[in-house]
Design a protein around this motif. Structure first.
Motif, PDB file in Angstrom:
ATOM      1  N   ASP A  59       5.259 -15.295 -17.365  1.00  0.00           N
ATOM      2  CA  ASP A  59       6.056 -14.792 -18.472  1.00  0.00           C
ATOM      3  C   ASP A  59       6.012 -13.272 -18.580  1.00  0.00           C
ATOM      4  N   ASN A  60       4.966 -12.645 -17.977  1.00  0.00           N
ATOM      5  CA  ASN A  60       4.837 -11.205 -18.138  1.00  0.00           C
ATOM      6  C   ASN A  60       5.745 -10.418 -17.218  1.00  0.00           C
ATOM      7  N   GLY A 294       5.762 -17.238  -9.550  1.00  0.00           N
ATOM      8  CA  GLY A 294       7.188 -16.978  -9.706  1.00  0.00           C
ATOM      9  C   GLY A 294       7.455 -16.160 -10.946  1.00  0.00           C
ATOM     10  N   SER A 295       8.496 -15.349 -10.888  1.00  0.00           N
ATOM     11  CA  SER A 295       8.902 -14.541 -12.027  1.00  0.00           C
ATOM     12  C   SER A 295       9.924 -15.292 -12.863  1.00  0.00           C
ATOM     13  N   SER A 296       9.845 -15.133 -14.151  1.00  0.00           N
ATOM     14  CA  SER A 296      10.847 -15.702 -15.044  1.00  0.00           C
ATOM     15  C   SER A 296      12.080 -14.816 -15.154  1.00  0.00           C
ATOM     16  N   ASN A 297      12.029 -13.646 -14.525  1.00  0.00           N
ATOM     17  CA  ASN A 297      13.146 -12.700 -14.536  1.00  0.00           C
ATOM     18  C   ASN A 297      13.925 -12.856 -13.235  1.00  0.00           C
ATOM     19  N   GLU A 298      15.133 -13.419 -13.316  1.00  0.00           N
ATOM     20  CA  GLU A 298      15.928 -13.657 -12.114  1.00  0.00           C
ATOM     21  C   GLU A 298      16.436 -12.367 -11.484  1.00  0.00           C
ATOM     22  N   ASP A 299      16.259 -11.255 -12.165  1.00  0.00           N
ATOM     23  CA  ASP A 299      16.660  -9.943 -11.655  1.00  0.00           C
ATOM     24  C   ASP A 299      15.433  -9.106 -11.298  1.00  0.00           C
ATOM     25  N   TYR A 300      14.331  -9.760 -10.958  1.00  0.00           N
ATOM     26  CA  TYR A 300      13.062  -9.070 -10.766  1.00  0.00           C
ATOM     27  C   TYR A 300      13.090  -8.138  -9.562  1.00  0.00           C
ATOM     28  N   GLY A 301      13.859  -8.470  -8.528  1.00  0.00           N
ATOM     29  CA  GLY A 301      14.024  -7.561  -7.391  1.00  0.00           C
ATOM     30  C   GLY A 301      12.881  -7.583  -6.392  1.00  0.00           C
ATOM     31  N   SER A 302      12.363  -8.770  -6.065  1.00  0.00           N
ATOM     32  CA  SER A 302      11.288  -8.860  -5.072  1.00  0.00           C
ATOM     33  C   SER A 302      11.672  -8.117  -3.805  1.00  0.00           C
ATOM     34  N   SER A 303      10.738  -7.316  -3.264  1.00  0.00           N
ATOM     35  CA  SER A 303      11.070  -6.493  -2.098  1.00  0.00           C
ATOM     36  C   SER A 303      10.087  -6.627  -0.949  1.00  0.00           C
ATOM     37  N   GLY A 304       8.890  -7.169  -1.178  1.00  0.00           N
ATOM     38  CA  GLY A 304       7.981  -7.336  -0.050  1.00  0.00           C
ATOM     39  C   GLY A 304       6.594  -7.788  -0.467  1.00  0.00           C
ATOM     40  N   ILE A 305       5.913  -8.477   0.467  1.00  0.00           N
ATOM     41  CA  ILE A 305       4.511  -8.843   0.284  1.00  0.00           C
ATOM     42  C   ILE A 305       3.728  -8.419   1.521  1.00  0.00           C
ATOM     43  N   ALA A 306       2.427  -8.270   1.333  1.00  0.00           N
ATOM     44  CA  ALA A 306       1.495  -8.040   2.435  1.00  0.00           C
ATOM     45  C   ALA A 306       0.183  -8.705   2.059  1.00  0.00           C
TER      46      ALA A 306
END
Length: 462
Positions: A59-60, A294-306
């Motif tokens: 939720d955050n 998972g984000s509750s914001n569908e516009d969160y803009g995930s860009s990468g993980i490492a």
């Protein structure tokens, strides 16, 4: 009289039919949708239900502000040096990988160049002299490269994920290319799969424990993305096994996340999903999906993980940026963009830690830049508000040793930095950084292609 009673009963039954149909629709339609989503994600119906109602989400991640963050003064400890080809048009670098490709003890850089549609090698020889060599041409929009000895012959090969087009497209134009090294850094191109949804990442590892390197593939696609693993049958033949049918996979990472002796797959899915999954391996190449975050914001803009053991407790954590803004024309950052650390607590449970706000954040990496025994972070932004001269493109997060981080500016120019990778390029015991610029939209005044940021030791002196 009997006839009237019979007619009345029929009317009652007929009146019930619309109600039954409505009830079936109310109950049945959500079940159909839930079943469809379960099949696409690979989750069970109950897991898909929890995902749908948001109980597996954070939720955050909706808010535009994430509380107080600690910021510090700028320390100029990295000095930029352009390396590689000069450029006339705005550079478009999608990925870079520091590696000693020729085994001479000096770090080189492997480059995915979307503008030129090639994969190249910036060779360092002698120390401090960098020469760029094209290794493979006509690779349309290479997205990611992994350097690994794929065929177990003692030299390093290149795994290349190919989009087929940088910008959104739903055509089956993606491919996976392996550049086989002959031992003298001459490379043979093997297109091991093509005409699939746009490929954003590919990683190699033995996923079924038979001694052969297999492939995990993230296919961003557009509306129709996929995640698969490709079983190595030998002689450059592969069999595909589908893991998930969601659009927007950006990264796949291979790691034994549950410490059971086999490689699992961690994937980041963006678009409207904004989720991180784990595909748990049974050791034979059978995978069970698990939604990690998972984000509750569908516009969160995930860009990468490492993956990195940031807190040095013996298990792999997940470093994560959200700052993608390709959905907007022109691309503009959002106030909820930033850098996160998902702390591995064991048993596939991860605690979410917001480390800092950083508009347009696209990449984060860890290294001990001040040689104090803990790991700091560097992060870059490709989608900041570049019309504002105060917007930063390159920051570092200083670790105080107790996992408290202070954000400090590194640079505001060059802008549009998509990727960053640390490495000790001059063998002086200090971590340097190499960055790549992705200039897909204006302003075009502060551009770079490949930049080596040399650590001058000022952090050690302070």
């Amino acid at each position: 009289m009997e006839k009237n009673k019979s007619t009345s009963k029929k009317k009652k039954y007929l009146n019930l039919i619309p109600i039954v149909i409505i009830l079936i629709a109310i109950i049945g339609f959500p079940v159909i949708i839930l079943n469809y989503q379960a099949k696409r994600t690979g989750l069970t119906m109950s897991e898909a239900l929890r995902r749908a109602v948001g109980s597996s989400r954070s939720d955050n991640s909706r808010a535009g502000s994430f509380g107080e963050e600690k910021t510090g003064e700028k320390i100029d400890f990295l000095e930029p040096i352009p390396i590689g080809f000069d450029f006339d048009e705005p550079p478009m670098i999608s990925h870079i990988q520091p590696v000693d490709l020729d085994g001479d003890g000096l770090l080189d850089v492997i480059v995915c160049d979307v503008r030129g549609n090639f994969v190249s090698w910036i060779r360092q020889f002698p120390e401090g002299t960098f020469t760029e060599i094209i290794l493979a041409e006509n690779i349309i929009a290479p997205a990611h490269v992994e350097v690994i000895d794929f065929d177990n012959d003692g030299d390093l090969d290149l795994m290349v994920g190919v989009l087929g087009m940088l910008f959104p497209n739903n055509d089956k134009i993606g491919s996976v290319v392996i550049l086989e090294n002959d031992g003298n850094n001459n490379f043979t191109k093997h297109v091991v799969i093509e005409k699939i949804a746009r490929v954003s990442d590919v990683r190699a590892g033995d996923l079924n424990n038979n001694g052969l390197m297999d492939l995990a593939v993230a296919q961003f696609g557009y509306d129709d993305g996929e995640t698969r693993w490709m079983e190595n049958l030998g002689n450059w033949e592969f069999k595909s096994h589908m893991l998930q049918y969601l659009s927007g996979p950006i990264n796949v990472e291979l790691v034994d996340i549950d410490s059971d002796g086999d490689l699992d797959i961690i994937s980041l899915v963006s678009q409207e999903w904004e989720e991180i999954y784990c595909f748990i391996n049974d050791g034979k190449g059978n995978f069970q999906p698990r939604l990690l975050w998972g984000s509750s914001n569908e516009d969160y803009g995930s860009s990468g993980i490492a993956l990195f053991d940031l807190d040095q407790d013996g298990d792999m954590d997940i470093l994560y940026t959200n700052g993608d803004a390709f959905d907007y024309i022109p691309p503009q950052g959002r106030p909820w963009h930033g850098v996160q650390w998902l702390e591995n607590k064991g048993d596939l449970n991860f605690d979410y830690h917001r480390l800092c706000n950083f508009t347009g954040a696209t990449n984060v990496r860890a290294a001990d830049f001040d040689n104090d025994g803990d790991y700091d972070l560097v992060a870059v932004s490709a989608f900041n508000i570049w019309d504002d001269p105060a917007s930063m493109s390159f920051i570092w997060l200083e670790n105080d040793g107790n996992m408290n981080f202070t954000r400090r500016e590194i640079a505001r120019t060059p802008t549009h930095l998509l990727v960053c990778e640390p490495g000790d390029f001059n063998n002086d015991g200090l971590m340097d950084v190499v960055t790549g610029g992705m200039h897909t939209y204006p302003p075009f005044g502060n551009m770079s292609r490949i930049t080596l940021w040399v650590n001058n030791g000022k952090l050690i002196e302070k």
